[in-house]
Design a protein around this motif. Structure first.
Motif, PDB file in Angstrom:
ATOM      1  N   VAL A 229      18.085 -25.070 -47.504  1.00  0.00           N
ATOM      2  CA  VAL A 229      16.738 -24.712 -47.930  1.00  0.00           C
ATOM      3  C   VAL A 229      16.812 -24.175 -49.350  1.00  0.00           C
ATOM      4  O   VAL A 229      17.395 -23.121 -49.588  1.00  0.00           O
ATOM      5  CB  VAL A 229      16.107 -23.656 -46.989  1.00  0.00           C
ATOM      6  CG1 VAL A 229      14.722 -23.271 -47.483  1.00  0.00           C
ATOM      7  CG2 VAL A 229      16.055 -24.173 -45.562  1.00  0.00           C
ATOM      8  N   LEU A 230      16.261 -24.909 -50.286  1.00  0.00           N
ATOM      9  CA  LEU A 230      16.113 -24.469 -51.671  1.00  0.00           C
ATOM     10  C   LEU A 230      14.610 -24.282 -51.853  1.00  0.00           C
ATOM     11  O   LEU A 230      13.882 -25.197 -52.190  1.00  0.00           O
ATOM     12  CB  LEU A 230      16.686 -25.506 -52.640  1.00  0.00           C
ATOM     13  CG  LEU A 230      18.164 -25.830 -52.429  1.00  0.00           C
ATOM     14  CD1 LEU A 230      18.610 -26.937 -53.368  1.00  0.00           C
ATOM     15  CD2 LEU A 230      19.024 -24.594 -52.593  1.00  0.00           C
TER      16      LEU A 230
ATOM     17  N   LEU B  84      13.385 -28.900 -50.302  1.00  0.00           N
ATOM     18  CA  LEU B  84      13.247 -28.609 -51.729  1.00  0.00           C
ATOM     19  C   LEU B  84      11.784 -28.259 -51.923  1.00  0.00           C
ATOM     20  O   LEU B  84      10.933 -29.131 -51.998  1.00  0.00           O
ATOM     21  CB  LEU B  84      13.606 -29.824 -52.586  1.00  0.00           C
ATOM     22  CG  LEU B  84      15.058 -30.254 -52.644  1.00  0.00           C
ATOM     23  CD1 LEU B  84      15.192 -31.556 -53.424  1.00  0.00           C
ATOM     24  CD2 LEU B  84      15.916 -29.181 -53.264  1.00  0.00           C
ATOM     25  N   ARG B  85      11.502 -26.976 -51.980  1.00  0.00           N
ATOM     26  CA  ARG B  85      10.110 -26.539 -52.040  1.00  0.00           C
ATOM     27  C   ARG B  85       9.896 -25.715 -53.309  1.00  0.00           C
ATOM     28  O   ARG B  85      10.578 -24.731 -53.540  1.00  0.00           O
ATOM     29  CB  ARG B  85       9.771 -25.706 -50.810  1.00  0.00           C
ATOM     30  CG  ARG B  85       8.340 -25.184 -50.808  1.00  0.00           C
ATOM     31  CD  ARG B  85       8.013 -24.403 -49.544  1.00  0.00           C
ATOM     32  NE  ARG B  85       7.944 -25.319 -48.404  1.00  0.00           N
ATOM     33  CZ  ARG B  85       8.614 -25.127 -47.264  1.00  0.00           C
ATOM     34  NH1 ARG B  85       9.385 -24.092 -47.094  1.00  0.00           N
ATOM     35  NH2 ARG B  85       8.480 -25.997 -46.279  1.00  0.00           N
ATOM     36  N   ALA B  86       8.967 -26.151 -54.126  1.00  0.00           N
ATOM     37  CA  ALA B  86       8.557 -25.420 -55.328  1.00  0.00           C
ATOM     38  C   ALA B  86       9.687 -25.243 -56.330  1.00  0.00           C
ATOM     39  O   ALA B  86       9.686 -24.291 -57.092  1.00  0.00           O
ATOM     40  CB  ALA B  86       7.942 -24.070 -54.946  1.00  0.00           C
TER      41      ALA B  86
ATOM     42  N   LEU C  13       9.789 -32.006 -49.105  1.00  0.00           N
ATOM     43  CA  LEU C  13       9.720 -32.080 -50.567  1.00  0.00           C
ATOM     44  C   LEU C  13       8.328 -31.647 -51.014  1.00  0.00           C
ATOM     45  O   LEU C  13       7.616 -32.400 -51.655  1.00  0.00           O
ATOM     46  CB  LEU C  13      10.013 -33.507 -51.059  1.00  0.00           C
ATOM     47  CG  LEU C  13      11.345 -34.122 -50.661  1.00  0.00           C
ATOM     48  CD1 LEU C  13      11.398 -35.589 -51.066  1.00  0.00           C
ATOM     49  CD2 LEU C  13      12.499 -33.343 -51.269  1.00  0.00           C
ATOM     50  N   ASP C  14       7.931 -30.451 -50.663  1.00  0.00           N
ATOM     51  CA  ASP C  14       6.572 -30.062 -50.998  1.00  0.00           C
ATOM     52  C   ASP C  14       6.512 -29.097 -52.178  1.00  0.00           C
ATOM     53  O   ASP C  14       7.494 -28.483 -52.550  1.00  0.00           O
ATOM     54  CB  ASP C  14       5.826 -29.513 -49.775  1.00  0.00           C
ATOM     55  CG  ASP C  14       6.453 -28.289 -49.172  1.00  0.00           C
ATOM     56  OD1 ASP C  14       7.566 -27.925 -49.567  1.00  0.00           O
ATOM     57  OD2 ASP C  14       5.832 -27.691 -48.278  1.00  0.00           O
ATOM     58  N   TYR C  15       5.352 -29.057 -52.768  1.00  0.00           N
ATOM     59  CA  TYR C  15       5.078 -28.240 -53.961  1.00  0.00           C
ATOM     60  C   TYR C  15       6.008 -28.585 -55.124  1.00  0.00           C
ATOM     61  O   TYR C  15       6.424 -27.719 -55.866  1.00  0.00           O
ATOM     62  CB  TYR C  15       5.165 -26.735 -53.635  1.00  0.00           C
ATOM     63  CG  TYR C  15       4.020 -26.245 -52.808  1.00  0.00           C
ATOM     64  CD1 TYR C  15       2.793 -25.953 -53.386  1.00  0.00           C
ATOM     65  CD2 TYR C  15       4.166 -26.105 -51.438  1.00  0.00           C
ATOM     66  CE1 TYR C  15       1.730 -25.514 -52.618  1.00  0.00           C
ATOM     67  CE2 TYR C  15       3.102 -25.664 -50.656  1.00  0.00           C
ATOM     68  CZ  TYR C  15       1.896 -25.366 -51.248  1.00  0.00           C
ATOM     69  OH  TYR C  15       0.847 -24.941 -50.477  1.00  0.00           O
TER      70      TYR C  15
ATOM     71  N   THR D  88       3.834 -32.614 -48.778  1.00  0.00           N
ATOM     72  CA  THR D  88       2.631 -31.808 -48.942  1.00  0.00           C
ATOM     73  C   THR D  88       2.496 -31.287 -50.372  1.00  0.00           C
ATOM     74  O   THR D  88       3.479 -30.862 -50.967  1.00  0.00           O
ATOM     75  CB  THR D  88       2.665 -30.611 -47.961  1.00  0.00           C
ATOM     76  OG1 THR D  88       2.874 -31.105 -46.653  1.00  0.00           O
ATOM     77  CG2 THR D  88       1.357 -29.829 -48.005  1.00  0.00           C
ATOM     78  N   HIS D  89       1.302 -31.330 -50.901  1.00  0.00           N
ATOM     79  CA  HIS D  89       0.956 -30.788 -52.212  1.00  0.00           C
ATOM     80  C   HIS D  89       1.677 -31.469 -53.363  1.00  0.00           C
ATOM     81  O   HIS D  89       1.967 -30.842 -54.376  1.00  0.00           O
ATOM     82  CB  HIS D  89       1.196 -29.272 -52.251  1.00  0.00           C
ATOM     83  CG  HIS D  89       0.365 -28.544 -51.250  1.00  0.00           C
ATOM     84  ND1 HIS D  89       0.892 -28.080 -50.084  1.00  0.00           N
ATOM     85  CD2 HIS D  89      -0.944 -28.236 -51.232  1.00  0.00           C
ATOM     86  CE1 HIS D  89      -0.061 -27.500 -49.374  1.00  0.00           C
ATOM     87  NE2 HIS D  89      -1.188 -27.575 -50.052  1.00  0.00           N
TER      88      HIS D  89
END
Length: 126
Positions: free
Chosen positions: A27-28, A57-59, A92-94, A123-124
């Motif tokens: 989780v990154l 990979l979020r944000a 793979l959001d934000y 998402t996003h």
């Protein structure tokens, strides 16, 4: 507050991915910054990993504020997704933007080739 930079620890993450078959989740998440080289190391290690079940990979952002999905490093992540046979969930959001039709096409080709991925969350992403 400073944004955490993953560049210094990317080699260690890549080694863990490539050599640790019991690592199940990476989780990154949360405004990490990295160079495309660091992202490429992680992407290349994904191709050799045999135990990871979930990648998030979020944000995450690039040091030069370039959209992450438009970098050579993300192309290595796509390659890793194509080759990895243990991943079941990819978040793979934000990540701001898909990076154009070429990136989207390459990502979906990789997902189509990888039959183990059951969940893809974009998402996003514009």
């Amino acid at each position: 507050t400073d944004t955490p930079n993953l560049t210094a620890v990317a080699p260690a993450i890549a080694i863990a991915l490539a050599t640790n078959p019991v690592l199940e989740e990476l989780v990154l998440d949360g405004e990490f910054q990295m160079t495309w080289e660091a992202l490429a190391q992680i992407g290349s290690a994904l191709a050799h990993n045999t135990g990871l079940r979930k990648l998030t990979l979020r944000a995450c952002t690039m040091e030069n504020d370039q959209p992450l999905m438009q970098t050579d490093g993300f192309r290595r992540v796509i390659y890793g997704l194509k080759k990895n046979k243990s991943l079941q969930e990819v978040i793979l959001d934000y990540l701001r933007t898909m990076g154009g039709p070429e990136t989207a096409q390459a990502l979906f080709k990789a997902i189509k080739k990888n039959r183990s991925i059951r969940i893809l969350d974009l998402t996003h992403i514009r």
